[in-house]
Design an enzyme around this catalytic site. Structure first.
Site, PDB file in Angstrom:
ATOM      1  CD  GLU A   1      -2.769  -1.191  -0.030  1.00 46.18           C
ATOM      2  OE1 GLU A   1      -3.186  -0.145  -0.538  1.00 46.18           O
ATOM      3  OE2 GLU A   1      -2.974  -2.306  -0.528  1.00 46.18           O
TER       4      GLU A   1
ATOM      5  CD1 TRP B   1      -1.424  -0.024  -4.081  1.00 47.41           C
ATOM      6  CD2 TRP B   1      -1.598   1.240  -5.940  1.00 47.41           C
ATOM      7  NE1 TRP B   1      -1.962  -0.794  -5.086  1.00 47.41           N
ATOM      8  CE2 TRP B   1      -2.078  -0.048  -6.224  1.00 47.41           C
ATOM      9  CE3 TRP B   1      -1.611   2.199  -6.943  1.00 47.41           C
ATOM     10  CZ2 TRP B   1      -2.569  -0.398  -7.486  1.00 47.41           C
ATOM     11  CZ3 TRP B   1      -2.089   1.859  -8.207  1.00 47.41           C
ATOM     12  CH2 TRP B   1      -2.563   0.562  -8.455  1.00 47.41           C
TER      13      TRP B   1
ATOM     14  CD1 TRP C   1     -16.785  14.188 -17.920  1.00 49.18           C
ATOM     15  CD2 TRP C   1     -17.510  12.397 -16.812  1.00 49.18           C
ATOM     16  NE1 TRP C   1     -15.744  13.301 -17.846  1.00 49.18           N
ATOM     17  CE2 TRP C   1     -16.160  12.186 -17.173  1.00 49.18           C
ATOM     18  CE3 TRP C   1     -18.171  11.383 -16.109  1.00 49.18           C
ATOM     19  CZ2 TRP C   1     -15.465  11.016 -16.856  1.00 49.18           C
ATOM     20  CZ3 TRP C   1     -17.485  10.227 -15.797  1.00 49.18           C
ATOM     21  CH2 TRP C   1     -16.150  10.046 -16.160  1.00 49.18           C
TER      22      TRP C   1
ATOM     23  CG  ASN D   1      -8.048   2.244  -0.303  1.00 51.12           C
ATOM     24  OD1 ASN D   1      -7.857   3.255  -0.981  1.00 51.12           O
ATOM     25  ND2 ASN D   1      -7.964   1.028  -0.815  1.00 51.12           N
TER      26      ASN D   1
ATOM     27  CD1 TRP E   1     -12.421  11.558 -14.348  1.00 47.89           C
ATOM     28  CD2 TRP E   1     -11.015  12.402 -12.822  1.00 47.89           C
ATOM     29  NE1 TRP E   1     -11.344  12.086 -15.012  1.00 47.89           N
ATOM     30  CE2 TRP E   1     -10.460  12.605 -14.105  1.00 47.89           C
ATOM     31  CE3 TRP E   1     -10.308  12.845 -11.714  1.00 47.89           C
ATOM     32  CZ2 TRP E   1      -9.231  13.236 -14.304  1.00 47.89           C
ATOM     33  CZ3 TRP E   1      -9.087  13.480 -11.913  1.00 47.89           C
ATOM     34  CH2 TRP E   1      -8.561  13.664 -13.192  1.00 47.89           C
TER      35      TRP E   1
ATOM     36  CD1 TRP F   1     -10.209  11.307  -6.181  1.00 48.93           C
ATOM     37  CD2 TRP F   1     -12.111  10.670  -7.193  1.00 48.93           C
ATOM     38  NE1 TRP F   1     -11.238  11.375  -5.260  1.00 48.93           N
ATOM     39  CE2 TRP F   1     -12.408  10.998  -5.860  1.00 48.93           C
ATOM     40  CE3 TRP F   1     -13.141  10.242  -8.018  1.00 48.93           C
ATOM     41  CZ2 TRP F   1     -13.701  10.910  -5.330  1.00 48.93           C
ATOM     42  CZ3 TRP F   1     -14.435  10.150  -7.497  1.00 48.93           C
ATOM     43  CH2 TRP F   1     -14.703  10.475  -6.167  1.00 48.93           C
TER      44      TRP F   1
HETATM   45  C1  FAD Z   1     -10.683   7.916  -4.674  1.00 48.03           C
HETATM   46  C2  FAD Z   1      -9.515   7.821  -3.711  1.00 48.03           C
HETATM   47  C3  FAD Z   1      -8.887   8.975  -3.266  1.00 48.03           C
HETATM   48  C4  FAD Z   1      -7.801   8.902  -2.387  1.00 48.03           C
HETATM   49  N1  FAD Z   1      -7.198  10.060  -1.969  1.00 48.03           N
HETATM   50  C5  FAD Z   1      -6.116   9.997  -1.142  1.00 48.03           C
HETATM   51  C6  FAD Z   1      -5.467  11.175  -0.713  1.00 48.03           C
HETATM   52  O1  FAD Z   1      -5.825  12.300  -1.069  1.00 48.03           O
HETATM   53  N2  FAD Z   1      -4.420  11.044   0.142  1.00 48.03           N
HETATM   54  C7  FAD Z   1      -3.971   9.825   0.566  1.00 48.03           C
HETATM   55  O2  FAD Z   1      -3.017   9.767   1.332  1.00 48.03           O
HETATM   56  N3  FAD Z   1      -4.555   8.705   0.136  1.00 48.03           N
HETATM   57  C8  FAD Z   1      -5.617   8.739  -0.695  1.00 48.03           C
HETATM   58  N4  FAD Z   1      -6.220   7.584  -1.095  1.00 48.03           N
HETATM   59  C9  FAD Z   1      -5.596   6.300  -0.730  1.00 48.03           C
HETATM   60  C10 FAD Z   1      -6.106   5.634   0.529  1.00 48.03           C
HETATM   61  O3  FAD Z   1      -7.499   5.545   0.521  1.00 48.03           O
HETATM   62  C11 FAD Z   1      -5.659   6.305   1.821  1.00 48.03           C
HETATM   63  O4  FAD Z   1      -4.293   6.592   1.797  1.00 48.03           O
HETATM   64  C12 FAD Z   1      -5.946   5.322   2.952  1.00 48.03           C
HETATM   65  O5  FAD Z   1      -7.335   5.222   3.139  1.00 48.03           O
HETATM   66  C13 FAD Z   1      -5.225   5.690   4.158  1.00 48.03           C
HETATM   67  O6  FAD Z   1      -5.616   4.922   5.250  1.00 48.03           O
HETATM   68  P1  FAD Z   1      -4.552   4.159   6.149  1.00 48.03           P
HETATM   69  O7  FAD Z   1      -3.421   5.044   6.476  1.00 48.03           O
HETATM   70  O8  FAD Z   1      -5.318   3.567   7.288  1.00 48.03           O
HETATM   71  O9  FAD Z   1      -4.091   3.053   5.120  1.00 48.03           O
HETATM   72  P2  FAD Z   1      -3.248   1.674   5.263  1.00 48.03           P
HETATM   73  O10 FAD Z   1      -4.074   0.619   4.673  1.00 48.03           O
HETATM   74  O11 FAD Z   1      -2.867   1.505   6.695  1.00 48.03           O
HETATM   75  O12 FAD Z   1      -2.045   1.971   4.339  1.00 48.03           O
HETATM   76  C14 FAD Z   1      -0.808   2.562   4.760  1.00 48.03           C
HETATM   77  C15 FAD Z   1      -0.445   3.722   3.889  1.00 48.03           C
HETATM   78  O13 FAD Z   1      -0.334   3.320   2.534  1.00 48.03           O
HETATM   79  C16 FAD Z   1      -0.768   4.370   1.670  1.00 48.03           C
HETATM   80  N5  FAD Z   1      -1.908   3.909   0.875  1.00 48.03           N
HETATM   81  C17 FAD Z   1      -2.859   3.013   1.222  1.00 48.03           C
HETATM   82  N6  FAD Z   1      -3.718   2.819   0.204  1.00 48.03           N
HETATM   83  C18 FAD Z   1      -3.300   3.628  -0.800  1.00 48.03           C
HETATM   84  C19 FAD Z   1      -3.769   3.889  -2.110  1.00 48.03           C
HETATM   85  N7  FAD Z   1      -4.861   3.281  -2.622  1.00 48.03           N
HETATM   86  N8  FAD Z   1      -3.120   4.792  -2.861  1.00 48.03           N
HETATM   87  C20 FAD Z   1      -2.022   5.420  -2.399  1.00 48.03           C
HETATM   88  N9  FAD Z   1      -1.521   5.209  -1.154  1.00 48.03           N
HETATM   89  C21 FAD Z   1      -2.154   4.324  -0.377  1.00 48.03           C
HETATM   90  C22 FAD Z   1      -1.191   5.519   2.560  1.00 48.03           C
HETATM   91  O14 FAD Z   1      -0.121   6.424   2.669  1.00 48.03           O
HETATM   92  C23 FAD Z   1      -1.475   4.832   3.874  1.00 48.03           C
HETATM   93  O15 FAD Z   1      -1.332   5.693   4.979  1.00 48.03           O
HETATM   94  C24 FAD Z   1      -7.323   7.634  -1.969  1.00 48.03           C
HETATM   95  C25 FAD Z   1      -7.970   6.485  -2.409  1.00 48.03           C
HETATM   96  C26 FAD Z   1      -9.047   6.571  -3.275  1.00 48.03           C
HETATM   97  C27 FAD Z   1      -9.703   5.305  -3.745  1.00 48.03           C
END
Ligand code: FAD
Length: 495
Positions: free
Chosen positions: A278, A281, A309, A344, A362, A385
């Protein structure tokens, strides 16, 4: 003759921490007096104004950083203005011999830094603090940037952790020259006042480096073991919730990686790989932003430029305020409004709903997230997005249309999460909490639910919306026939 006692400036921006902070580390090891400065730059050209939730967090985080620096006898100088004006001004006022900062990666921030670098009038040293690898560092065998996450992350894993995280400085010599002008944080107006809507955020978060480390320890001690199995279930609250801390640079990915790379945690290898994936990502998002500086505004797949759209203020508003009539979507949108954060899996569900069910661009979803998330991030938000909309490279295909009822039943089977954020449905039995419109009248009555009065009916019918989206996307030119052949039922593709 250079003044050997001349101070050096450390600029803090999206790296609000003392540990693993290369700019601060190198500056302190010169033994010169250090002037820590934070510049609130809302003036340099092209910078995207930050959302209100992120600004609330920034205020708290600056308080925490000031307190941490005060423990070293140091003072955080606050200045507002364009980077290229403020930096040379402080250099002049203090006779500083050099400026140190950590790099930023959004095009407008890079341009602002470039200007400041030119105007500083003294050497500027820059470092990577917030990524495992620089966005341009990882390349395919042919020397090109990656377009696909899996291959990119495989290459990163093969490279491993390049540098161990740096320790917090043991001492910071503070500058003892004439007083330096500093703004009052309260006057910056980062906090909401009329009304003060930040109550839910105060209850949920502890901004600052200390808060970030608490989250990390809590994750490692109590959540990591179940992460791989349960990370998609919002109500289990098993993810790390580190994203806002990472967004403000209160903790670094190197620190997180290093903490997980410990023999005592070897039993949790599956969860560790998933979790690092993650973070991968996040890295990929910056790698991709570097290739597409306008990722937040332009479709990566240009054939979507012709997509028609829909424009509906009412539908957009219903989505933003959690009034769509689909409980899992509404719960998630209300959590976002109250706490500035969303799980997420829910971001995927609400994103798909906006783009596919409502056929709303979007970019309007991206902008709403940008305004309301405490973790809004120029790379992650835009990449995700475009991924959800199917307009990016390596994205969800257009025919993946989440069924919000099935998604709710799958990831919140008892409806616990829904009950928390949509309290008007709290008394509905689990069978109906994901689709209250199917509940018999007597059950609705017993639960105190009056459809259209206490809770809306669905603003679109799932099946109709799905068919409409499929034909709209199908009408786009150059639809990949192989992908079309693979078009399957809702939720058929694992993520
Ligand atoms: C439409 C959409 C918009 C999003 N916008 C943002 C945003 O503006 N800022 C943001 O930090 N994240 C964004 N995310 C990614 C992700 O949803 C969040 O980082 C995540 O929910 C963070 O929760 P956590 O720290 O508990 O994640 P964990 O599951 O504990 O993951 C650890 C870390 O991995 C990174 N991570 C996890 N999932 C993703 C992912 N899909 N993409 C990129 N990095 C990820 C984050 O830095 C996160 O803190 C977005 C996802 C979607 C689907």
């Amino acid at each position: 003759m250079p003044d050997l006692n001349a101070p050096v400036i450390v600029l803090f921006r999206d790296d609000l921490r003392l540990g693993d902070n290369p700019a601060l580390h190198v500056a302190t090891s010169t033994n010169a007096p250090v002037i820590p400065v934070f510049v609130l730059d809302e003036e340099s050209g092209g910078l995207r104004p930050r959302g209100a939730a992120w600004r609330w967090w920034l205020h708290q985080s600056l308080l925490a950083l000031s307190a941490d620096l005060a423990n070293f006898g140091s003072t955080l100088i606050l200045r507002r203005g364009a980077m290229a004006d403020v930096v040379p001004e402080i250099v002049r006022q203090t006779g500083a011999a050099a400026v140190f900062w950590n790099r930023r990666y959004e095009a407008a921030s890079q341009a602002a830094d470039e200007e400041a670098l030119k105007s500083a009038g003294v050497p500027v040293r820059t470092y990577n603090a917030n990524l495992l690898n620089e966005p341009w560092e990882i390349k395919t065998r042919e020397g090109r940037p990656f377009r696909v996450y899996t291959a990119y992350w495989r290459a990163c894993l093969a490279r491993g952790l390049q540098n161990a995280p740096l320790p917090r400085p043991s001492a910071i010599t503070y500058y003892s020259g004439p007083a330096i002008e500093s703004d009052s944080l309260d006057r910056w107006g980062l906090l909401p006042t009329r009304p003060d809507w930040a109550g839910g955020m105060r209850e949920t978060w502890t901004p600052g480096e200390g808060g970030a480390y608490e989250r990390l320890y809590e994750f490692v001690d109590h959540k990591l073991s179940g992460y791989a199995a349960h990370r998609d279930e919002p109500q289990t609250d098993i993810t790390a919730r580190l994203s806002p801390h990472l967004s403000h640079g209160e903790i670094s990915p190197r620190q997180i990686w290093a903490m997980l790379d410990h023999p005592e945690l070897a039993a949790h290898q599956a969860s560790i790989s998933k979790f690092l994936g993650e973070l991968g990502w996040r890295e990929f998002a910056y790698h991709f932003l570097n290739q597409h500086p306008d990722l937040a505004t332009r479709n990566v797949q240009t054939r979507f430029d012709e997509f028609g759209w829909m424009s509906s203020e009412g539908m957009l508003r219903a989505w933003q305020t959690g009034q769509t009539g689909y409980p899992i979507v509404d719960a998630a949108m209300r959590e976002l409004w109250q706490t500035g954060w969303m799980h997420n899996r829910l971001r995927l569900i609400v994103g798909s709903f906006l783009v596919k069910h409502l056929l709303i661009d979007w970019r309007l979803g991206e902008q709403w997230f940008w305004d309301t998330l405490v973790d809004s991030d120029p790379a992650n938000n835009a990449l995700n997005w475009q991924w959800v909309a199917g307009t990016g490279a390596d994205s969800a295909p257009y025919f993946r249309i989440f069924n919000p009822v099935l998604q709710g039943q799958r990831f919140d089977p008892e409806g616990e999460y829904i009950r928390r954020f949509v309290p008007e449905l709290a008394e509905l039995p689990g069978r109906y909490v994901h689709e209250p419109w199917r509940a018999p009248e007597r059950i609705l009555k017993a639960a105190g639910v009056v459809l259209k009065e206490t809770y809306p009916r669905p603003i679109v019918d799932h099946q109709l919306a799905r068919n409409r989206a499929l034909s709209a996307f199908h009408a786009l030119r150059n639809v990949d026939p192989e992908a079309e052949g693979a078009a399957a039922t809702d939720d058929s593709l694992p993520l």
